[in-house]
Scaffold this motif. Sequence first.
Motif, short mmCIF file in Angstrom:
data_model
loop_
_atom_site.label_atom_id
_atom_site.label_comp_id
_atom_site.label_asym_id
_atom_site.label_seq_id
_atom_site.Cartn_x
_atom_site.Cartn_y
_atom_site.Cartn_z
N LEU A 147 3.64 3.96 -0.39
CA LEU A 147 4.54 5.12 -0.52
C LEU A 147 3.82 6.40 -0.12
CD1 LEU A 147 7.16 6.50 -1.46
CD2 LEU A 147 6.24 6.46 -3.80
N ALA A 148 2.58 6.55 -0.57
CA ALA A 148 1.81 7.75 -0.24
C ALA A 148 1.60 7.85 1.28
CB ALA A 148 0.46 7.72 -0.95
N GLN A 149 1.33 6.72 1.92
CA GLN A 149 1.12 6.72 3.37
C GLN A 149 2.42 7.07 4.11
OE1 GLN A 149 0.41 2.99 5.32
NE2 GLN A 149 -0.93 3.91 6.88
N VAL A 150 3.54 6.52 3.64
CA VAL A 150 4.84 6.83 4.26
C VAL A 150 5.12 8.33 4.13
CG1 VAL A 150 7.33 6.49 4.07
CG2 VAL A 150 5.80 4.52 3.94
N ARG A 151 4.84 8.88 2.96
CA ARG A 151 5.08 10.32 2.76
C ARG A 151 4.14 11.17 3.62
NH1 ARG A 151 6.06 10.47 -3.85
NH2 ARG A 151 8.36 10.51 -3.72
N GLU A 152 2.91 10.68 3.80
CA GLU A 152 1.96 11.42 4.63
C GLU A 152 2.47 11.50 6.08
OE1 GLU A 152 -2.46 10.84 6.56
OE2 GLU A 152 -1.91 9.60 4.83
N HIS A 153 3.08 10.40 6.54
CA HIS A 153 3.58 10.36 7.92
C HIS A 153 4.93 11.04 8.08
CE1 HIS A 153 0.93 7.54 10.28
NE2 HIS A 153 0.40 7.45 9.07
N PHE A 154 5.82 10.87 7.10
CA PHE A 154 7.21 11.26 7.31
C PHE A 154 7.74 12.32 6.34
CE2 PHE A 154 7.00 6.63 8.59
CZ PHE A 154 6.75 6.92 9.92
N PHE A 159 11.91 9.34 -0.81
CA PHE A 159 12.09 9.17 -2.26
C PHE A 159 12.41 7.71 -2.59
CE2 PHE A 159 14.53 9.12 -6.18
CZ PHE A 159 13.76 9.93 -7.00
N PRO A 160 11.62 7.08 -3.49
CA PRO A 160 11.87 5.67 -3.85
C PRO A 160 13.11 5.53 -4.75
CG PRO A 160 10.02 6.53 -5.11
CD PRO A 160 10.43 7.63 -4.17
N MET A 161 14.11 4.83 -4.24
CA MET A 161 15.32 4.56 -5.04
C MET A 161 15.11 3.34 -5.93
SD MET A 161 17.40 6.94 -4.04
CE MET A 161 19.12 6.54 -4.27
N GLU A 249 21.57 15.01 6.02
CA GLU A 249 20.74 16.17 6.36
C GLU A 249 19.25 15.87 6.17
OE1 GLU A 249 22.22 19.47 4.12
OE2 GLU A 249 24.19 19.41 5.08
N GLN A 250 18.96 14.64 5.71
CA GLN A 250 17.58 14.21 5.46
C GLN A 250 16.84 15.14 4.50
OE1 GLN A 250 16.02 10.99 7.56
NE2 GLN A 250 17.90 10.97 6.36
N VAL A 251 17.61 15.75 3.62
CA VAL A 251 16.99 16.52 2.53
C VAL A 251 16.15 15.56 1.70
CG1 VAL A 251 17.48 17.77 0.40
CG2 VAL A 251 18.79 18.26 2.47
N PHE A 252 16.67 14.35 1.57
CA PHE A 252 15.81 13.31 1.03
C PHE A 252 16.05 12.03 1.82
CE2 PHE A 252 19.29 11.35 -1.08
CZ PHE A 252 18.86 10.16 -1.65
N ILE A 253 15.01 11.20 1.90
CA ILE A 253 15.05 9.96 2.67
C ILE A 253 14.86 8.81 1.68
CG2 ILE A 253 13.89 8.60 4.45
CD1 ILE A 253 12.98 11.43 5.59
N PRO A 254 15.92 8.03 1.43
CA PRO A 254 15.81 6.95 0.44
C PRO A 254 14.83 5.88 0.87
CG PRO A 254 18.09 7.30 1.16
CD PRO A 254 17.22 8.06 2.09
N LEU A 255 14.09 5.33 -0.08
CA LEU A 255 13.16 4.23 0.19
C LEU A 255 13.44 3.11 -0.80
CD1 LEU A 255 9.40 4.35 0.95
CD2 LEU A 255 10.15 3.05 -1.04
N TYR A 256 13.50 1.89 -0.29
CA TYR A 256 13.77 0.73 -1.14
C TYR A 256 12.61 -0.25 -1.09
CZ TYR A 256 18.49 1.91 -2.50
OH TYR A 256 19.56 2.51 -3.10
N ALA A 257 12.30 -0.82 -2.26
CA ALA A 257 11.24 -1.82 -2.40
C ALA A 257 11.88 -3.20 -2.37
CB ALA A 257 10.51 -1.61 -3.72
N VAL A 258 11.47 -4.05 -1.38
CA VAL A 258 12.13 -5.35 -1.23
C VAL A 258 11.13 -6.43 -0.83
CG1 VAL A 258 14.20 -4.15 -0.39
CG2 VAL A 258 12.67 -5.24 1.26
N SER A 259 11.60 -7.66 -0.92
CA SER A 259 10.95 -8.80 -0.27
C SER A 259 12.05 -9.53 0.49
CB SER A 259 10.31 -9.74 -1.29
OG SER A 259 10.04 -10.99 -0.67
N ALA A 260 12.06 -9.38 1.80
CA ALA A 260 13.13 -9.98 2.61
C ALA A 260 13.07 -11.51 2.56
CB ALA A 260 13.03 -9.49 4.05
#
Length: 698
Positions: A147-154, A159-161, A249-260
């Motif tokens: 999550l920290a790496q994703v936030r560093e890049h993007f 935000f983790p939902m 508006e990408q005020v927030f970008i949802p993030l989901y934790a999964v195992s496909a």
Amino acid sequence: MKEYDSADIRNFAIVGHASSGKTMLAEAMLACSGVIGRMGSIAAGTTASDYHTSEKEHRISVHASLLHTEWNGRKFNIIDTPGYQDFISEGLAALRVGDFALVVVHASHGVHVGTDKVWDYATHYGLPKVVVVNALDKEHVDFDATLAQVREHFGRNVFPMTVPLDAGPGFHRTLDVMRSAVMTYKTDGSGKFEQSPAEGEFAERVKEMHRALIEYVAESDPELMEKFFEQDGLSEEELRAGIHKAIQEQVFIPLYAVSAETNVGIARLMDLIAKFGSSPLDRLVVHAHDAEGRDVEVSLESNEPVCYVFKTMNEPGVGELSFFRVYAGTVRSGSELHNASRKNTERVGQIYVLNGHDRTPVPMLHAGDLGAVVKLRDTHTGDTLCSPKFVVSLPRVVYPKPNIHGALKLRSKGDEDKIAMGLSTLHEEDPTFLWRVDGEIHQTIISGQGELHMQIIVERLKRRFNVEVELEEPRVPFRETIRAHADSRYRHKKQTGGAGQFAEVWLRIEPGPRDSGVDFHQSLVGTNVDRVFVPSVEKGVNTACTEGIVAGCRVVDVKIDFYDGKMHPVDSKDIAFQIAGYFAFKEAFVQASPCLLEPICTIHVTVPDEHLGDIMGDISARRGRILGVETEGRFQTVKANVPQKELYRYSTHVRSLTGGRGTHSEEFSHYEQMPAELEQKVVAEARARKEAADAHHR
């Protein structure tokens, strides 16, 4: 067939770096919604979207596959895309017609260059993003670090939902921010879950995150922001109403934790897409050009149909399939549409909705929907089909230029026609694959996005067109020129009983300016040579220039003066002066200090900061000259001039030096003189090649 309003359609591309789990995510969605009874696997080659032979053999996605399902009354049009940069055309086409991007990040591997690239492409198309952190069932995964790496890049607004509660082997529980609950998923791959209230430390954590979510949503709307401060928060209804706009508006970008692979966390991701995901209504108007090239708008609500063909593919037993998105109106089987790109009329045959290889015929598709049609007569990737009453062209995808080249070598003679047809067909299907017959080096050159791309092309030529080829290094189009003046007088005389041949040609040659080609002129005076023979001499000289004198390369940058000669009243004729001109020029050329010129390319290499030194050192080792370095965020772009001879498979080397994170482009710049020691080697190789060819013909 169930018909869907535009508001109930969700078009999205699943994108991300190679091996992040995109295909299995699509598979899990189909399993959750009951389209498939059980999930297939990559290893067994049984997934719905990776159904082509090359995909099963290599166990990777090569094509963008169109899938569809229904969830909570919404139709999902899912485009599963390849992650390898070699097949970037597929991802670009998918993003071109999607309404949002589902960006997949592997929990063990994190954000890679492919992730950054697809993010940038989605931004270019103005698409909102939803992030999926996948493979949380693997060993040694660290969700917080990912999550920290994703936030560093993007950005911090990712935000983790959902948050994993037992990441690692056996992962099956998540903390759900929207519902303030713990979701416990079944381990049978069905995707089903049970919900229980968050308690203890989980209750505290989810309460904190829920409040943070409300703050993000409030930021997207001044009215909500006002209510947020007045009421000390937002009601559940206000929160839900604001989420869609906040995502757009990408005020927030949802993030989901999964195992496909185990189908954990997918159902709640699908809930978000169904309730809050982008629909075609969020892109109500798109820009296009009319028949005169003027800017016009295409509205989703228009009655006149407008479609964009984003992919073409030849399917065995079916023929050519054209994948398209309807941007306006309704498209019906049997209707006639105008191809604005090629200015012809197309009759729309049977329309299908797809689940990979499975095709379901439908009578029509409405604005906002995706589908495919078979056997259009002359329609290709990037074309616009529209009503004859409203002729418009939608913008085409701009694809990256190829950066790797190879020469085709036929294993058996007589396949030339088949190979030309095969190469043309493959280019129509994949615009990032190019080919040409190079008359100067006498080879068929194919160009692509990487080694794997080229390998797949060769395999498809064999499988689909029954043509076996090998790839070899393309010859470099060296050029020959001179550095001094020279003079020659050549007499051609042939007597064979009947009419003979006679011509004498006197030539002066000197170096011409760089890039001036061959400058032939005559300065004859008197009557020694009839002017009617001047074109004959020029033809002979041009033949010699095309064949080459020293190394079989084209002659350039030479001034030639045909200043005198002799003729015979009976035996002088066109062919005699052609031959005399040919050999007179050769004699003069050898005496005029000949040398070789080599093509120089300008390259742009984009790499992370930490690899800059390696790349610059490698460029110098390739006889390159650094022209400058520019900073672009965390990346540096090196501009340099490098001889074409040193660039064979360079893209593979760049990827190797940078762990797959570097890219490059190249284009021809100019010709310049070769170093003497390299010139001798090229001349020796050319002589050996000529001797081998002569021996073969004897």
